[in-house]
Design a protein around this motif. Structure first.
Motif, mmCIF file in Angstrom:
data_model
loop_
_atom_site.group_PDB
_atom_site.id
_atom_site.type_symbol
_atom_site.label_atom_id
_atom_site.label_comp_id
_atom_site.label_asym_id
_atom_site.label_seq_id
_atom_site.Cartn_x
_atom_site.Cartn_y
_atom_site.Cartn_z
ATOM 1 N N UNK A 40 2.026 10.956 -9.990
ATOM 2 C CA UNK A 40 2.690 10.230 -11.176
ATOM 3 C C UNK A 40 3.674 8.939 -9.985
ATOM 4 N N UNK A 41 4.261 9.111 -9.089
ATOM 5 C CA UNK A 41 4.838 8.449 -8.666
ATOM 6 C C UNK A 41 3.717 7.793 -7.075
ATOM 7 N N UNK A 42 3.151 7.247 -6.419
ATOM 8 C CA UNK A 42 2.459 7.139 -5.277
ATOM 9 C C UNK A 42 2.514 6.033 -4.383
ATOM 10 N N UNK A 43 3.094 6.174 -3.115
ATOM 11 C CA UNK A 43 3.275 5.596 -2.878
ATOM 12 C C UNK A 43 2.617 5.497 -0.873
ATOM 13 N N UNK A 44 2.976 4.437 -0.781
ATOM 14 C CA UNK A 44 2.166 4.191 0.886
ATOM 15 C C UNK A 44 3.004 3.168 1.902
ATOM 16 N N UNK A 96 -6.781 3.083 6.985
ATOM 17 C CA UNK A 96 -6.042 2.826 5.776
ATOM 18 C C UNK A 96 -4.853 4.227 5.596
ATOM 19 N N UNK A 97 -3.985 3.956 4.698
ATOM 20 C CA UNK A 97 -2.490 4.950 4.668
ATOM 21 C C UNK A 97 -3.520 6.476 3.693
ATOM 22 N N UNK A 98 -2.413 7.191 3.960
ATOM 23 C CA UNK A 98 -2.050 8.643 2.746
ATOM 24 C C UNK A 98 -1.438 8.327 1.994
ATOM 25 N N UNK A 99 -1.280 8.599 0.971
ATOM 26 C CA UNK A 99 -0.878 8.883 -0.586
ATOM 27 C C UNK A 99 0.604 10.140 -0.230
#
Length: 456
Positions: free
Chosen positions: A164-168, A322-325
């Protein structure tokens, strides 16, 4: 600050033990299990006009809550079968504590929002019905959703919850300060050594060159982008983790990079509060810092200078992974009436539509879990005005899939993160970075050991 850290450590330790206790009270031998042979209970709650009514527990406040309330209202008006009641339950920790008292019963909310580091606990809890069950039953095309978000919440190729609310994290920087320091304002530093060099050039008067919130999430990200795992067993993805893996070359590089700048006086330590570090940036007390992608809009709105957004830095010796959620996902309750599960599933599908995700993305700064949302005209117009938004999405979509960027699965993540916070604070006060990281690793190992013994 030290008193605050000690209090937080005590709180998270108690929370972790409470969670472990909950695991022993449920059937954790089967993923998504618990309450054997009792998939649903009772009859569905209905409104006076016959609509199936469900509760949706969430932890959104501020603009997030405002946007969510509007989305829920729009869903309720869009059809005549279901009514969703969005109910704020406090922080993620507070909401999870409340869920423990009703989880797996007919009194549980149909949907609960749980932060990403609660994933392992929720799978083992016995409280939930895996979303994969509804995806398969209804031929829902999950492949249309953002794969680098789905990857975090998939375990053994099964999707347990709906993102739902995902960011990095991203690097946010002061373009005006870059110009004054003779740096290219259109090219932020990419590697750890470039950050160290740029921070030295940007240090001027009361302005520090670089800062990072004293928060475990950022350490995890700087570890993952080097390809480093947080725990063993491939980040807990191919088996239950038994020990920390972050006391590695990758982990030490992160600590040593921060320590180098701290000793040089180019690193600003603004503590553990998001508001404090963001205020420091807006008031020109720091020129570069790491923030959540959901913080980009606020940085642009409050800064009296031109704001740049870039990918997070990585070690010079490796390629960027890269990045992790981060953020949270939505979990379907087990033990509620079948009609209530159907209502919850309809609402979850509604949330994934491009129109809804476009609104959510623009209102909050969180990613759209359906990338088709970025093709909506309102999103295109916003990106044209503020290209910084697109940088956050580019970084996510450029992420290389793998165990490191998929993220770690451990049930004692809150306690482990606090171990990292304590280690960072100790290092900033003069402790050797290698010794500080080792201490955090040992503390995490003890927590994992207790968790695994309790689970058995």
């Amino acid at each position: 600050m030290r008193k605050t850290v000690k209090f937080m450590f005590l709180f998270l330790t108690v929370l972790s033990l409470a969670i472990l206790t909950a695991c022993t009270n449920s059937d954790s031998s089967t993923k998504g299990g618990g309450n054997e042979g009792d998939d649903t209970k009772g009859e569905a709650t209905k409104t006076e006009d016959g609509k199936v009514s469900i509760e949706f527990w969430h932890a959104m406040s501020g603009t997030g809550q405002t946007s969510l309330d509007e989305i829920v209202a729009n869903f309720n008006e869009s059809q005549e079968q279901y009514e969703v009641k969005a109910e704020f339950q406090g922080t993620y920790e507070e909401s999870l504590t409340k869920l423990r008292s009703v989880g797996g019963t007919k009194d549980a909310p149909a949907i609960t929002q749980v932060f990403e580091i609660g994933t392992k606990y929720m799978i083992d809890s016995g409280y939930i019905e895996p979303i994969q069950k509804f995806i398969d039953k209804n031929d829902f095309n999950a492949d249309e959703l953002e794969q680098n978000i789905l990857n975090y919440y998939k375990v053994d190729d099964e999707l347990y919850s709906m993102p739902f609310n995902s960011s990095t994290p991203v690097m946010i920087y002061n373009k005006d300060a870059f110009k004054e320091a003779g740096l290219d304002p259109e090219k932020a530093p990419e590697t750890f050594s470039e950050v160290i060099d740029a921070a030295a050039k940007l240090k001027k008067g009361e302005m520090y060159g670089f800062s990072m919130l004293t928060y475990g999430w950022f350490f995890e990200q700087l570890l993952a982008t080097q390809g480093g795992d947080y725990v063993n067993e491939n980040n807990g993805r191919t088996g239950d983790a038994t020990e920390a893996a972050f006391n590695s070359d990758e982990g030490r590089l992160v600590f040593e990079t921060l320590n180098t700048m701290n000793k040089a006086g180019t690193f600003g330590n603004f503590g553990t509060n998001w508001d404090d570090i963001r205020a420091a940036f807006a008031s020109e007390k720091v020129a570069m810092y790491l923030d959540s992608s959901a913080g980009v809009a606020g940085a642009i709105d409050t800064a009296p200078f031109e704001v740049g957004v870039a990918y997070i830095p990585y070690a010079d010796e490796v390629k960027r992974n890269g990045v992790v959620i981060g953020g949270a996902s939505l979990w379907m309750s087990k033990g509620i009436a079948e009609e209530e599960q159907e209502a919850a599933w309809e609402f979850m599908q509604y949330l994934t539509t491009p129109e809804v995700q476009a609104k959510w993305h623009l209102d909050t700064g969180y990613f759209a879990i359906n990338p088709k949302a970025y093709e909506e005209e309102n999103v295109k117009e916003k990106w044209a005005e503020f290209p910084q938004y697109k940088v956050t999405v580019d970084q996510l979509q450029d992420t290389v899939p793998g165990y490191a960027t998929q993220g770690a699965l451990i049930s004692v993540f809150p306690e482990s993160r606090q171990q990292i916070v304590t280690a960072l604070e100790d290092m900033y006060q003069g402790k050797d970075p290698v010794e500080a990281l080792k201490q955090a690793s040992e503390g995490t190992n003890r927590a994992i050991e207790v968790a695994n013994k309790t689970k058995k």
